[in-house]
Design a protein around this motif. Structure first.
Motif, short mmCIF file in Angstrom:
data_model
loop_
_atom_site.label_atom_id
_atom_site.label_comp_id
_atom_site.label_asym_id
_atom_site.label_seq_id
_atom_site.Cartn_x
_atom_site.Cartn_y
_atom_site.Cartn_z
N ALA A 117 80.27 -44.55 41.25
CA ALA A 117 80.59 -43.15 42.05
C ALA A 117 81.79 -42.60 41.36
CB ALA A 117 80.92 -43.60 43.55
N GLU A 118 81.50 -41.12 41.18
CA GLU A 118 82.58 -40.42 40.52
C GLU A 118 82.98 -39.62 41.93
OE1 GLU A 118 81.18 -38.21 37.15
OE2 GLU A 118 79.96 -40.10 36.39
N TYR A 119 84.34 -39.44 41.71
CA TYR A 119 85.06 -38.82 42.75
C TYR A 119 86.25 -38.03 42.11
CZ TYR A 119 87.36 -43.09 42.59
OH TYR A 119 88.00 -44.44 42.18
N ALA A 120 86.60 -37.12 42.60
CA ALA A 120 88.12 -36.35 42.54
C ALA A 120 89.02 -36.16 43.52
CB ALA A 120 87.50 -34.73 41.81
N VAL A 121 90.10 -36.79 43.23
CA VAL A 121 91.14 -36.69 43.96
C VAL A 121 92.18 -35.30 43.76
CG1 VAL A 121 93.26 -37.91 44.99
CG2 VAL A 121 91.18 -39.04 44.50
N LEU B 98 96.66 -32.22 52.52
CA LEU B 98 97.70 -32.74 51.38
C LEU B 98 96.71 -33.18 50.14
CD1 LEU B 98 100.41 -34.12 53.55
CD2 LEU B 98 100.31 -31.94 52.52
N VAL B 99 95.89 -33.95 50.61
CA VAL B 99 95.12 -34.65 49.62
C VAL B 99 93.31 -34.39 50.01
CG1 VAL B 99 94.34 -36.93 48.60
CG2 VAL B 99 96.74 -36.34 49.24
N ARG B 100 92.89 -34.01 48.99
CA ARG B 100 91.18 -34.10 49.29
C ARG B 100 90.55 -35.16 48.26
NH1 ARG B 100 89.46 -28.00 48.49
NH2 ARG B 100 90.19 -28.26 50.80
N VAL B 101 89.55 -35.80 48.74
CA VAL B 101 88.71 -36.55 47.91
C VAL B 101 87.30 -35.95 48.10
CG1 VAL B 101 87.79 -38.88 47.80
CG2 VAL B 101 90.29 -38.50 48.34
N GLU B 102 86.73 -35.74 46.90
CA GLU B 102 85.53 -35.18 47.13
C GLU B 102 84.57 -36.48 46.04
OE1 GLU B 102 84.82 -30.89 46.55
OE2 GLU B 102 87.10 -30.88 46.05
N VAL B 103 83.55 -36.52 46.58
CA VAL B 103 82.63 -37.34 45.78
C VAL B 103 81.69 -36.35 44.94
CG1 VAL B 103 80.78 -38.96 45.84
CG2 VAL B 103 82.56 -39.11 47.40
N THR B 104 81.76 -36.53 43.59
CA THR B 104 81.10 -35.67 42.88
C THR B 104 79.67 -36.13 42.40
OG1 THR B 104 82.17 -36.42 40.80
CG2 THR B 104 83.09 -34.61 41.87
N ASP B 105 79.57 -37.54 42.27
CA ASP B 105 78.35 -38.13 41.90
C ASP B 105 78.27 -39.45 42.65
OD1 ASP B 105 75.92 -38.40 40.52
OD2 ASP B 105 76.89 -39.72 38.88
N LEU B 106 77.08 -39.56 43.55
CA LEU B 106 76.86 -41.03 44.10
C LEU B 106 75.63 -41.48 43.51
CD1 LEU B 106 77.95 -42.71 46.27
CD2 LEU B 106 76.69 -41.33 47.83
N VAL C 128 78.89 -41.46 58.35
CA VAL C 128 78.69 -42.70 58.70
C VAL C 128 77.42 -42.68 59.26
CG1 VAL C 128 79.06 -44.14 60.89
CG2 VAL C 128 80.98 -43.37 59.37
N TRP C 129 76.67 -41.62 59.94
CA TRP C 129 75.58 -41.33 60.50
C TRP C 129 74.43 -41.00 59.54
CZ3 TRP C 129 75.62 -43.68 64.52
CH2 TRP C 129 76.69 -43.99 65.47
N HIS C 130 74.91 -40.24 58.51
CA HIS C 130 73.77 -39.63 57.76
C HIS C 130 73.79 -40.39 56.07
CE1 HIS C 130 72.64 -36.85 60.49
NE2 HIS C 130 73.76 -36.42 60.57
N GLY C 131 74.98 -41.08 55.85
CA GLY C 131 75.02 -41.80 54.67
C GLY C 131 74.81 -41.04 53.30
N SER C 132 74.11 -41.36 52.37
CA SER C 132 74.09 -40.75 51.08
C SER C 132 73.04 -39.59 51.14
CB SER C 132 73.58 -41.76 50.14
OG SER C 132 72.34 -42.40 50.52
N GLU C 133 72.41 -39.24 52.26
CA GLU C 133 71.47 -38.21 52.46
C GLU C 133 72.32 -37.10 52.35
OE1 GLU C 133 69.72 -37.96 56.41
OE2 GLU C 133 69.28 -40.30 56.36
N LEU C 134 73.58 -36.96 52.70
CA LEU C 134 74.35 -35.87 52.32
C LEU C 134 74.65 -35.39 50.91
CD1 LEU C 134 77.03 -36.54 55.00
CD2 LEU C 134 75.28 -35.02 55.31
N ALA C 135 74.66 -36.59 50.08
CA ALA C 135 74.75 -36.29 48.75
C ALA C 135 73.58 -35.56 48.07
CB ALA C 135 75.37 -37.62 48.09
N GLU C 136 72.51 -35.76 48.58
CA GLU C 136 71.25 -35.38 48.04
C GLU C 136 71.05 -33.71 48.32
OE1 GLU C 136 68.26 -37.53 49.72
OE2 GLU C 136 68.69 -39.44 48.87
N ASP C 137 72.14 -33.36 49.47
CA ASP C 137 71.89 -32.06 49.69
C ASP C 137 72.46 -30.89 48.73
OD1 ASP C 137 70.46 -32.47 51.99
OD2 ASP C 137 72.07 -32.34 53.09
#
Length: 141
Positions: free
Chosen positions: A38-42, A61-69, A132-141
């Motif tokens: 997975a790729e993410y940006a902090v 103060l800190v943001r973590v965004e998953v850019t590629d799952l 937690v409830w939707h998992g990687s479905e959110l990455a597809e949107d």
């Protein structure tokens, strides 16, 4: 005077513990993802047109965004990454089972404030629950 110093001490412990706890909360999301492709940006002090002080007040103060799952990432790992900050509740659990001293019982107000603040920082946000409830479905949107 002594009362004012004590009050400032308690407030200072609360502010510092929450600031550090919020950062650790966000970084704990990265820990399980670091074992995958997975790729993410902090981002420290993300700017959404707000000042650093406004970011601090809103917990940004800190943001973590998953850019590629990657599709091969197991669902349990994605959901586990969302719940990883619950580890911040470990000190409270250790107090509850008697491994760590109870700051309430000993009258340690600074310890009580720090314990409750760090535990509060471990609570999942609405965005965490969504993952937690939707998992990687959110990455597809």
């Amino acid at each position: 005077m002594h009362s004012l110093v004590h009050l400032l001490s308690v407030g200072g412990v609360l502010v510092v513990t929450v600031a550090v706890g919020v950062c650790v909360h966000e970084l704990l999301h990265v820990l399980p993802l670091s074992f995958t492709d997975a790729e993410y940006a902090v981002t420290l002090f993300p700017s959404d047109g707000e000042s650093a002080f406004q970011n601090a007040l809103t917990g940004s103060l800190v943001r973590v965004e998953v850019t590629d799952l990657p599709d091969a990432t197991p669902e349990w790992l994605v959901r586990g990454a969302a719940l990883a900050p619950l580890a911040l509740a470990l000190p409270l659990a250790l107090v509850a089972v008697g491994v760590l001293p109870n700051p309430v019982a000993t009258g340690d107000q600074l310890g009580t404030v720090a314990l409750l603040a760090v535990t509060g920082c471990g609570l999942p946000s609405p965005a965490d629950w969504s993952v937690v409830w939707h998992g990687s479905e959110l990455a597809e949107d």
